[in-house]
Design an enzyme around this catalytic site. Structure first.
Site: not given
Ligand SMILES: NC(=O)c1ccc[n+]([C@@H]2O[C@H](COP(=O)([O-])OP(=O)(O)OC[C@H]3O[C@@H](n4cnc5c(N)ncnc54)[C@H](O)[C@@H]3O)[C@@H](O)[C@H]2O)c1
Length: 234
Positions: A125, A140, A144, A175
């Site tokens: 990411s 997060y 990543k 998404t």
């Protein structure tokens, strides 16, 4: 991405996820549309034994494992670090980072045994490079950054087996992960901070996945490709 690989002549495809219904229908669709063996294998990427078992079944059922694309992941946004629940923190690392490792390890073992090399593609990411703002998502972002560095480490270790390991680092994409009410207001801000002023469409990473999976990228390993509409430019 699975569909894009089928479009360019992939001979068989296995999809791994925890969502049985989605997985079964995706496999059936690919099977019908491209007339190739396509199968769904339900597995939680956190479960080392299950991942190994499923990967072994895939090699037996479909003939070989030549390409692995690791995309399973979750996000925790708007989580202030000072009150972040440690079990949530551990769960995210377990899925995003350890899960990626477990899939790569079991596919790598098979690729090494096969002796024909292979291509492993991680989904990192832009959050592994920059810190998203204003949403607080320390875990997060760290997961990543770990995925990207894991890819480079495996690339170095496994180059002697001709197994290439690269990653794709998307910016904000349209998404399911981002289709949650809590993020609606922030999405406008994300667009305004993206030079292209929009989220990426779900199919806008496909050609890069195909490129990394194919012989068009044979000298490429340990690379991370950022695809973010220009977010990281400034
Ligand atoms: N959407 C974005 O803006 C964006 C940006 C950068 C990176 N990414 C990364 O792209 C990847 C795909 O995300 P997406 O946006 O398509 O989200 P998504 O939620 O549509 O897809 C993630 C998939 O991972 C599966 N999954 C979750 N936990 C699992 C587990 N324990 N075992 C097996 N499967 C599991 C989910 O069932 C789901 O099908 C993720 O790694 C995500 O972090 C997404």
């Amino acid at each position: 991405m699975s569909e894009a690989l089928c479009e360019v002549g992939c001979k068989a495809i296995a999809i791994m996820d925890v969502l049985q219904e989605h997985g079964d229908s995706a496999a059936l669709e690919l099977n019908k549309k491209y007339n190739i063996p396509a199968a769904f294998y339900k597995v939680d990427v956190r479960d080392a034994e299950a991942v190994k078992e499923v990967m072994t079944s895939i090699a037996a059922d479909l003939g070989s494992v030549d390409v692995l694309l690791c995309s399973a992941g979750i996000a925790d946004s708007n989580m202030p670090a000072e009150t972040y629940d440690i079990e949530r923190f551990r769960r995210l690392i377990d899925i995003n980072l350890t899960g990626t490792f477990l899939c790569a390890q079991s596919a790598g073992q098979i690729m090494i045994k096969q002796g024909n090399g292979g291509s492993i593609i991680f989904i990192g990411s832009m959050s592994g490079h920059i810190v998203n703002w204003p949403q607080e998502q320390s875990c997060y972002n760290a997961s990543k950054a770990g995925v990207i560095q894991l890819g480079k480490s495996l690339a170095a270790e496994w180059s002697k087996y001709n197994i290439r390991v690269n990653s794709i680092s998307p910016g904000y994409m349209d998404t399911a992960l981002n289709r949650v009410p809590a993020l609606e207001a922030q999405k406008k801000l994300w667009c305004s901070r993206t030079p292209m002023n929009r989220l990426g469409n779900v199919d806008e990473l496909n050609s890069t996945a195909v490129f990394l999976a194919s012989n068009a990228s044979t000298f490429m390993t340990g690379s991370d490709i950022i695809i973010d509409g220009g977010y990281c430019c400034w």
